[in-house]
Design a protein around this motif. Structure first.
Motif, PDB file in Angstrom:
ATOM      1  N   ASN A  37       0.818  -1.212   0.000  1.00 51.94           N
ATOM      2  CA  ASN A  37       0.000   0.000   0.000  1.00 51.94           C
ATOM      3  C   ASN A  37       0.851   1.261   0.000  1.00 51.94           C
ATOM      4  N   GLN A  38       2.123   1.125   0.375  1.00 52.43           N
ATOM      5  CA  GLN A  38       3.038   2.265   0.312  1.00 52.43           C
ATOM      6  C   GLN A  38       3.525   2.495  -1.112  1.00 52.43           C
ATOM      7  N   ARG A  39       3.439   1.448  -1.947  1.00 54.62           N
ATOM      8  CA  ARG A  39       3.864   1.561  -3.344  1.00 54.62           C
ATOM      9  C   ARG A  39       2.715   1.996  -4.251  1.00 54.62           C
ATOM     10  N   GLN A  40       1.536   1.450  -3.967  1.00 49.42           N
ATOM     11  CA  GLN A  40       0.362   1.808  -4.765  1.00 49.42           C
ATOM     12  C   GLN A  40      -0.847   1.848  -3.839  1.00 49.42           C
ATOM     13  N   ASN A  41      -1.805   2.665  -4.190  1.00 50.45           N
ATOM     14  CA  ASN A  41      -2.967   2.879  -3.333  1.00 50.45           C
ATOM     15  C   ASN A  41      -3.975   1.750  -3.514  1.00 50.45           C
ATOM     16  N   LEU A  42      -3.736   0.642  -2.819  1.00 47.69           N
ATOM     17  CA  LEU A  42      -4.636  -0.508  -2.908  1.00 47.69           C
ATOM     18  C   LEU A  42      -5.908  -0.299  -2.106  1.00 47.69           C
ATOM     19  N   ALA A  44      -7.680   2.351   1.291  1.00 49.51           N
ATOM     20  CA  ALA A  44      -7.512   3.573   2.081  1.00 49.51           C
ATOM     21  C   ALA A  44      -6.565   3.294   3.243  1.00 49.51           C
ATOM     22  N   ALA A  45      -5.576   4.133   3.416  1.00 53.92           N
ATOM     23  CA  ALA A  45      -4.581   3.912   4.469  1.00 53.92           C
ATOM     24  C   ALA A  45      -5.230   3.780   5.842  1.00 53.92           C
ATOM     25  N   THR A  46      -6.301   4.514   6.063  1.00 52.27           N
ATOM     26  CA  THR A  46      -6.972   4.456   7.369  1.00 52.27           C
ATOM     27  C   THR A  46      -7.603   3.098   7.633  1.00 52.27           C
ATOM     28  N   ALA A  82      -7.255  -5.017  -4.484  1.00 56.09           N
ATOM     29  CA  ALA A  82      -6.315  -5.383  -3.421  1.00 56.09           C
ATOM     30  C   ALA A  82      -6.435  -6.843  -2.999  1.00 56.09           C
ATOM     31  N   ARG A 107      -1.808  -3.891  -9.996  1.00 58.94           N
ATOM     32  CA  ARG A 107      -2.612  -4.638  -9.022  1.00 58.94           C
ATOM     33  C   ARG A 107      -2.610  -6.129  -9.331  1.00 58.94           C
TER      34      ARG A 107
END
Length: 217
Positions: A37-42, A44-46, A82, A107
């Motif tokens: 998730n730090q490489r691609q926005n799979l 929501a970080a939250t 994801a 993905r």
């Protein structure tokens, strides 16, 4: 029953009749997802702080939400992204072949990596737009935030049979999307309450829908 916390979700998942080693595989999925998730926005970080509630329990419930016993056979997950619910279904149902359809290359690469890392030999990743995917007969079809219901059924109907079970998480729009469909589709599906949100619904249906392009009624 609505799960409200990570503790609730972990307890519920642990109570499911999962195969040996499944809980360990689900645990291992969390750090894999966090790193990617730090490489691609799979996702929501939250949502990573609610991994068991938002992703694991939310996916796993599809195996038990139907009023009917799910048929044996292949599972087709559309727009997997994801890996939810597809990777979770594959972990919980190692006897099934689970095909993950994802049109985005990065993905799809992540899904293949995760399947290898988790030793999921029942996973097939298809990197194509759904329109170009070779037709297969699926026992179960799932899609999480893939497309509006009318479009989803029109694109995916060719993968279904009269016995196929559809499991479509639709959030708070589940009932409204179903009401906008032709009567024959409304009678084919019903709405089940999601256990991870009081506002969310899951469309569950059986059969092979016929959708006329450009028409809703």
């Amino acid at each position: 029953m609505i799960l409200a916390t990570e503790e609730d979700a972990r307890r519920w998942v642990s109570s499911r009749p999962l195969p040996s080693g499944a809980l360990e595989q689900l645990e291992a999925l969390a750090p894999l997802l966090a790193v990617e998730n730090q490489r691609q926005n799979l996702v929501a970080a939250t949502s990573l702080d609610q991994f068991w509630l938002r992703h694991i329990a939310d996916s796993l419930q599809l195996l038990w939400v139907s009023r009917e016993t799910l048929p044996a056979g292949s599972w087709l997950d559309l727009g997997t992204g994801a890996g939810f619910p597809g990777l979770v279904v594959a972990i919980a149902s190692p006897e099934r072949e689970v095909t993950l359809v994802e049109s985005r290359a990065t993905r799809a690469a992540w899904l293949r990596h995760a399947a290898v890392e988790l030793d999921l030999r029942n996973v097939v990743v298809v990197h194509q737009r759904l329109e170009l995917v070779e037709t297969i007969e699926a026992a179960c079809i799932s899609a999480r935030a893939f497309a509006p219901l009318n479009k989803l059924l029109r694109l995916a109907a060719r993968f279904s049979t009269p016995d196929t079970i559809w499991l479509l998480p639709k959030g708070r729009n589940a009932r409204q999307e179903l009401l906008e469909m032709p009567n024959r589709i409304q009678t084919m599906f019903h709405v089940e309450q999601s256990i991870t949100s009081a506002d969310a619904g899951i469309l569950v249906g059986r059969g092979c829908p016929v959708i006329e392009k450009g028409r809703k009624r």
